[in-house]
Design an enzyme around this catalytic site. Sequence first.
Site, PDB file in Angstrom:
ATOM      1  CB  CYS A  30      -0.885   0.027   1.246  1.00 28.94           C
ATOM      2  SG  CYS A  30      -2.115  -1.257   1.245  1.00 28.94           S
ATOM      3  CB  CYS A  44      -3.402   2.502   2.126  1.00 32.42           C
ATOM      4  SG  CYS A  44      -4.368   0.975   2.292  1.00 32.42           S
ATOM      5  CB  THR A  81      -4.335 -12.733  16.979  1.00 32.79           C
ATOM      6  OG1 THR A  81      -3.361 -13.359  17.801  1.00 32.79           O
ATOM      7  CG2 THR A  81      -4.210 -11.221  17.091  1.00 32.79           C
ATOM      8  CE1 TYR A  88      -5.386  -9.167  28.771  1.00 32.41           C
ATOM      9  CE2 TYR A  88      -5.878  -8.759  31.083  1.00 32.41           C
ATOM     10  CZ  TYR A  88      -5.283  -8.378  29.896  1.00 32.41           C
ATOM     11  OH  TYR A  88      -4.584  -7.191  29.842  1.00 32.41           O
ATOM     12  CG  ASN A 120      -8.860 -22.070  23.156  1.00 38.56           C
ATOM     13  OD1 ASN A 120      -8.974 -22.678  24.215  1.00 38.56           O
ATOM     14  ND2 ASN A 120      -7.844 -22.266  22.323  1.00 38.56           N
ATOM     15  NE  ARG A 168       0.941 -17.139  30.574  1.00 35.89           N
ATOM     16  CZ  ARG A 168       2.138 -17.484  30.909  1.00 35.89           C
ATOM     17  NH1 ARG A 168       2.606 -18.672  30.567  1.00 35.89           N
ATOM     18  NH2 ARG A 168       2.902 -16.674  31.573  1.00 35.89           N
ATOM     19  CG  ASN A 210      -5.684  -3.683  19.025  1.00 36.67           C
ATOM     20  OD1 ASN A 210      -5.867  -3.463  17.836  1.00 36.67           O
ATOM     21  ND2 ASN A 210      -6.430  -3.157  19.978  1.00 36.67           N
ATOM     22  CB  CYS A 238      -6.568  -3.845  23.625  1.00 34.37           C
ATOM     23  SG  CYS A 238      -5.579  -2.428  23.151  1.00 34.37           S
ATOM     24  CG  HIS A 239      -9.213   1.047  26.397  1.00 39.53           C
ATOM     25  ND1 HIS A 239      -9.281   1.175  25.022  1.00 39.53           N
ATOM     26  CD2 HIS A 239     -10.377   1.522  26.888  1.00 39.53           C
ATOM     27  CE1 HIS A 239     -10.460   1.712  24.709  1.00 39.53           C
ATOM     28  NE2 HIS A 239     -11.136   1.934  25.827  1.00 39.53           N
ATOM     29  CD  GLU A 255     -14.211   3.288  26.785  1.00 38.25           C
ATOM     30  OE1 GLU A 255     -14.703   2.284  27.347  1.00 38.25           O
ATOM     31  OE2 GLU A 255     -13.474   3.216  25.790  1.00 38.25           O
TER      32      GLU A 255
END
Length: 194
Positions: A13, A32, A109, A128, A137, A142, A151, A159-160, A188
Amino acid sequence: MEQGNDMKSPSQCRQRTISLQSPLGKIQVSGCENGVHTIQILMDVPPAERSGDTSLSCVVTVSNGQEEMGPELQHCVEWLRAYFSEPWTVGRLPLPVFHHPTLHGDSFTSRVLQTLVRDVKVGETVSYKRLAEMAGNPRAVRAVGGAMRRNPVPLLIPCHRVISSSGQSGIYMGGKGNHLKQWLLTHEKVKEED
């Protein structure tokens, strides 16, 4: 989660990078014509304090002009502006298109990040362990942590909002951004308390 048009792989790109001055300091967004590749929070200043009436803004500080920014980067800027000024509104806004290899395909992921962005809304948190269960799963706690570290578009993929089972906020940006994670979680929740 919207994925970019696969006409070109992300490595082929023609990327543009813009900088935004945000309440967290400088943020760099790269992308892009096919979508957003990465977001980097540079941690160049302490996060802004939010007082009751203060509106927090997000301003483009470096750019070749918005018309040259491309529609997906412009969309990302608009989403980030909304997030920093009124985070409770972004649930109604479409996310920008993502164009990064981590977010394509059916890897664990990718599945974790897609689950997070789809199912954990502004003002909510998830452990988590629970996110591993939601992604299919339950024993991959982990691996969920690894997915958070990989991320490419923090803030857009929140992810926060992932915390430890004990309720502790946990590590953010390799431990260097823990104060930012706490700021984001507090940011938030502001509207809920009003």
